[in-house]
Design an enzyme around this catalytic site. Structure first.
Site, mmCIF file in Angstrom:
data_model
loop_
_atom_site.group_PDB
_atom_site.id
_atom_site.type_symbol
_atom_site.label_atom_id
_atom_site.label_comp_id
_atom_site.label_asym_id
_atom_site.label_seq_id
_atom_site.Cartn_x
_atom_site.Cartn_y
_atom_site.Cartn_z
ATOM 1 N N LYS A 180 0.857 -1.199 0.000
ATOM 2 C CA LYS A 180 0.000 0.000 0.000
ATOM 3 C C LYS A 180 0.882 1.234 0.000
ATOM 4 O O LYS A 180 1.453 1.616 1.019
ATOM 5 C CB LYS A 180 -0.924 0.042 1.221
ATOM 6 C CG LYS A 180 -2.002 1.096 1.029
ATOM 7 C CD LYS A 180 -2.587 1.635 2.311
ATOM 8 C CE LYS A 180 -1.868 2.837 2.877
ATOM 9 N NZ LYS A 180 -1.831 4.047 2.042
ATOM 10 N N GLU A 255 9.681 2.140 11.077
ATOM 11 C CA GLU A 255 10.712 3.177 10.926
ATOM 12 C C GLU A 255 9.980 4.501 10.995
ATOM 13 O O GLU A 255 9.087 4.775 10.178
ATOM 14 C CB GLU A 255 11.427 3.037 9.576
ATOM 15 C CG GLU A 255 12.419 1.901 9.537
ATOM 16 C CD GLU A 255 13.517 2.022 10.587
ATOM 17 O OE1 GLU A 255 13.868 3.151 10.986
ATOM 18 O OE2 GLU A 255 14.007 0.970 11.026
ATOM 19 N N CYS A 289 13.298 11.471 7.141
ATOM 20 C CA CYS A 289 13.387 11.203 8.577
ATOM 21 C C CYS A 289 14.833 11.330 9.042
ATOM 22 O O CYS A 289 15.096 11.481 10.222
ATOM 23 C CB CYS A 289 12.810 9.829 8.911
ATOM 24 S SG CYS A 289 13.633 8.512 8.062
ATOM 25 N N GLU A 390 9.657 16.823 15.347
ATOM 26 C CA GLU A 390 10.086 16.633 13.960
ATOM 27 C C GLU A 390 9.268 17.567 13.065
ATOM 28 O O GLU A 390 8.041 17.540 13.099
ATOM 29 C CB GLU A 390 9.865 15.176 13.530
ATOM 30 C CG GLU A 390 10.363 14.929 12.115
ATOM 31 C CD GLU A 390 10.190 13.487 11.659
ATOM 32 O OE1 GLU A 390 9.104 12.917 11.876
ATOM 33 O OE2 GLU A 390 11.148 12.944 11.076
HETATM 34 C C1 UN1 Z 1 17.988 8.516 3.324
HETATM 35 O O1 UN1 Z 1 18.282 9.396 4.135
HETATM 36 O O2 UN1 Z 1 18.513 8.455 2.208
HETATM 37 O O3 UN1 Z 1 11.800 8.160 5.443
HETATM 38 C C2 UN1 Z 1 17.015 7.469 3.653
HETATM 39 C C3 UN1 Z 1 12.986 8.444 5.544
HETATM 40 C C4 UN1 Z 1 13.954 7.341 5.890
HETATM 41 C C5 UN1 Z 1 14.861 7.016 4.775
HETATM 42 C C6 UN1 Z 1 16.009 7.932 4.674
HETATM 43 N N1 UN1 Z 1 13.199 6.144 6.269
HETATM 44 O O4 UN1 Z 1 13.371 9.580 5.343
#
Ligand code: UN1
Length: 491
Positions: A180, A255, A289, A390
């Site tokens: 999804k 994550e 992130c 964030e």
């Molecule tokens: C990156 O910094 O190249 O959603 C990968 C995000 C992370 C992946 C970052 N899970 O930004």
């Protein structure tokens, strides 16, 4: 404003067939660089669509898990070839859907191909180990088997690389999938499914549904036949995924957010630190992130660092991600833009000093999209909202510190623990940083963002469910272990 629809209507992909949703409804995918452009439509899947996709994945599992991992790897190689061939086309589509510069979306497609090749080879490697037994005649060994039917819930900020880094290991270890994508990047998600179809993946092994996270995502989490859920997204949604999975005993992997610090010491290669701090903060319009969010800078070099950062930030070219030379595209949606502007206001209200940016850039080209200027604050104290939450936008906080120890203490003062960088030429400080910083991804003289397919990726504290993706770490999530003892008996 007249709205132009481009000709792209993607269907659901269930059991090897592209089908319209049973709801008969579609979702528009808008171009965040230009609100008068609908990039295309995806399906608003119903629970019946979702159930059909899960049923297809369940049915396909019994055959797919019996295919040799070496053979499964061939499908992954083929998909990698196709992603490389179609890199420009897919990158352009992803940029139209979520705005980031096309050099970044193209980088993502190529990263996706590299991930597929890494996991293709994984099909030729160890899937268990032989252990000594108390009975020396016994054969005691482990055998890794698929976890089963896997739900992949992917975000819009890496619409290509993140789905692939979940799908590739899921496939090689013998699982079947319901994918999804985020509704904002559903067309790109459908293109990914199409590539796997063209790579010859058997029907039902990878299925695609679309819709709201709160309906289709939650439906996946709650379904009794989904054995594992892999999720990348916000902490708020991550918690719901985890609690839904725990209740019915499903495996999950999350994550989530970050509030990633860099520390710049007086002995750092300053221009290098400036470049990587700014790129870490502003690349992808800060929607990573792993984005750099807080810079703790030693008092002795603070003024020089600040001056150079401002010069670099002010030189960034903002614009439509499709244009050559664009450094920073728009934010991915109106909601995202509103959130970022709200944080900027909050920062000003709480007494942080706005050094540059903070507004929607002037000019018609910008007001038709969701643009926000790259923004830098100083005099940011640890209790301020912009230092704690964030933002997921192009906002960097500069914080002056008196010592390395103070910088580490402040850097760790967050609920998050994804990535962190130290800029220094002092080896012993680098070693101390590795020991003391609470982060799953550590850089010495590097950018907070970035990931390589062969290395574990993930965060500490609230940034993950203590799990890691990619590299060999993916094996832990996408397989289950059988421990086998074979005892010889004489008749
Ligand atoms: C990156 O910094 O190249 O959603 C990968 C995000 C992370 C992946 C970052 N899970 O930004």
């Amino acid at each position: 404003m007249s709205v132009k629809t481009l000709e792209m209507n993607m269907l659901n992909y269930i059991d090897g067939v592209w089908t319209a949703s049973q709801t008969g409804e579609v979702i528009n995918s808008m171009n965040p660089a230009n609100q008068s452009e609908i990039v295309g439509t995806i399906q608003r899947s119903s629970m019946e669509d979702l159930n059909a996709a899960i049923e297809a994945a369940k049915k396909a599992l019994s055959k797919w898990k019996k295919v040799s991992p070496v053979k499964r790897g061939e499908f992954l190689h083929k998909a990698a070839d196709l992603f490389e061939e179609k890199a420009d086309e897919i990158a352009e589509l992803a940029t139209k859907e979520m705005g980031k510069a096309v050099k970044e979306t193209k980088g993502e497609v190529l990263r996706g191909a590299a991930i597929l090749r890494y996991y293709a080879q994984e099909g030729m490697r160890q899937m268990g180990e032989v252990l000594p037994s108390v009975n020396p005649d016994n054969m005691l060994y482990t055998k890794r088997v698929p976890v089963g039917v896997v739900g992949v819930i992917a975000p819009w900020n890496f619409p290509i690389a993140i789905p692939i880094w979940k799908i590739a290991p899921a496939l090689i270890y013998g699982n079947t999938i319901i994918f999804k994508p985020a509704a904002e990047t559903g067309l790109t998600g459908a293109k990914i499914a199409e590539v796997f179809e063209q790579a010859g993946l058997p029907a039902g092994v990878l299925n695609l549904v679309n819709g709201k996270g709160s309906v289709i995502g939650q439906g996946l989490v709650d379904h009794k036949d989904v054995n594992a859920i892999t999720f990348t997204g916000s902490n708020e949604v991550g918690k719901q995924v985890a609690s839904g999975a725990v209740v019915r005993g499903a495996k999950y992997q999350l994550e989530m957010g970050g509030k990633n610090p860099v520390i710049v010491l007086e002995d750092a290669a300053l221009d290098h630190a400036v470049e990587l701090t700014v790129m870490g903060a502003m690349k992808q319009t800060g929607q990573r992130c792993t984005a750099t969010s807080r810079a703790y800078v030693h008092r002795l070099i603070y003024d020089e660092f600040k001056e150079k950062v401002l010069k670099k930030v002010q030189s960034l070219k903002i614009g439509n991600g499709l244009k050559e030379g664009t450094d920073m595209g728009p934010l991915a949606s109106k909601a995202q833009m509103d959130t970022v502007l709200k944080y900027i206001e909050k920062g000003k209200e709480e007494g942080a000093v706005l050094l540059t940016g903070g507004n929607i850039p002037a000019g018609k080209a910008f007001t038709s999209g969701f643009y926000v200027e790259p923004t830098v604050f100083e005099n940011v104290t640890r209790d301020m909202v912009i230092a704690r939450e964030e933002i997921f936008g192009p906002v960097l906080c500069l914080i002056k510190v008196d010592s390395f120890e103070e910088a580490i203490e402040q850097a760790n003062d967050t609920i998050y623990g994804l990535s962190a960088s130290l800029f220094t030429s002092d080896l012993s400080k680098a070693l101390t940083f590795v020991n003391e910083i609470d982060a799953g991804l550590i850089q010495i003289n590097g950018e907070t963002g970035g990931a390589e397919p062969q290395a574990p990726f993930g965060g500490m504290k609230a940034s993950s469910s203590n799990s890691r993706e990619q590299g060999q770490a993916a094996k832990e999530f996408f397989t289950s272990i059988k421990t086998v003892t074979m005892t010889p008996v004489c008749k």
